[in-house]
Design a protein around this motif. Sequence first.
Motif, short mmCIF file in Angstrom:
data_model
loop_
_atom_site.label_atom_id
_atom_site.label_comp_id
_atom_site.label_asym_id
_atom_site.label_seq_id
_atom_site.Cartn_x
_atom_site.Cartn_y
_atom_site.Cartn_z
N TYR A 88 33.57 -31.68 -13.94
CA TYR A 88 33.25 -30.32 -12.68
C TYR A 88 34.06 -29.54 -13.11
O TYR A 88 35.11 -29.48 -12.42
CB TYR A 88 32.42 -31.12 -11.35
N PHE A 90 34.07 -25.63 -11.00
CA PHE A 90 33.34 -24.43 -10.31
C PHE A 90 34.31 -23.21 -10.19
O PHE A 90 35.01 -23.20 -9.80
CB PHE A 90 33.04 -24.60 -9.13
N LYS A 149 23.76 -32.71 -8.83
CA LYS A 149 23.16 -32.76 -9.85
C LYS A 149 24.31 -32.37 -10.81
O LYS A 149 24.11 -31.80 -11.91
CB LYS A 149 22.20 -31.79 -10.67
N ASN A 150 25.18 -33.07 -11.36
CA ASN A 150 25.82 -33.02 -12.20
C ASN A 150 26.64 -31.85 -12.42
O ASN A 150 27.30 -31.30 -13.42
CB ASN A 150 26.24 -33.21 -13.74
N THR A 151 27.00 -31.17 -10.77
CA THR A 151 27.03 -29.53 -10.77
C THR A 151 28.35 -29.85 -9.49
O THR A 151 28.07 -29.39 -9.01
CB THR A 151 26.21 -28.54 -11.18
N LYS A 153 29.83 -27.24 -6.55
CA LYS A 153 29.19 -26.30 -5.76
C LYS A 153 29.64 -26.00 -4.50
O LYS A 153 29.59 -27.09 -3.83
CB LYS A 153 27.08 -26.18 -5.82
#
Length: 235
Positions: A88, A90, A149-151, A153
Amino acid sequence: MTRYLFTLLLCVQFSFSQSADHLNTILKQLKLNESQIRIELFTEKILPYDKNKSVLVIPKYASDIEEGSFVLDAYILVIDNVTGKIIYKFIEPNAWTSDALILTDITIDTGLYYLNKTTRAFGIRADYRTQSQPNPFSETNLSLYIVEKNTLKPVLHNYRVYKYGGEWDMKCDGEFEDIDSTIDIDKLQNNNFNNLIIKTKITKTENTFKNDDCDSKETIKKETTKLIFDGKQYK
């Protein structure tokens, strides 16, 4: 004792080597060079609740260094500890600025941030301070991140959890304020996320030179506030 120290040294060397290997692997995936990052602010930590994964913070220069000041992009990553593959990611452009207020440290906070029954956040803390002796100042800001959701954040952005400042004559006379906040998790929810209870202790100190002695008077106040999830972030 000698055997213990030798074992400890080996563990430290292994940890440092593993961290360096992860950094090199990650930089290749991000197509970055080590010269593009503020290496002394790079940090990595294994997730205690999922030891197959680690959180990494890559502080990438967003602009050129000018007379000691710089701006950094934040690369917040979760990786697989075996393969070093990024799971993941960000990226926040211009996340941190170090200028008159100097960015001294970035740390990963794996506290018990259970935001609901299935979601646990991790935190990133950024520490700042000034170099002024007559007007000392420091602060710590906390951001929280979750996987959804596989993100990856952010759900809390640069919330100040610590502040210290004051003014004095560098001998005795002066006033100081220390504001220290801790986060508890509320049972009540908004938008399926638990509220965050902020418990703050405010300590004010007044120093006065009197009768050839530095007299100190301290007052303490406590406050409690709540941060509520609006569907995107805590506010």
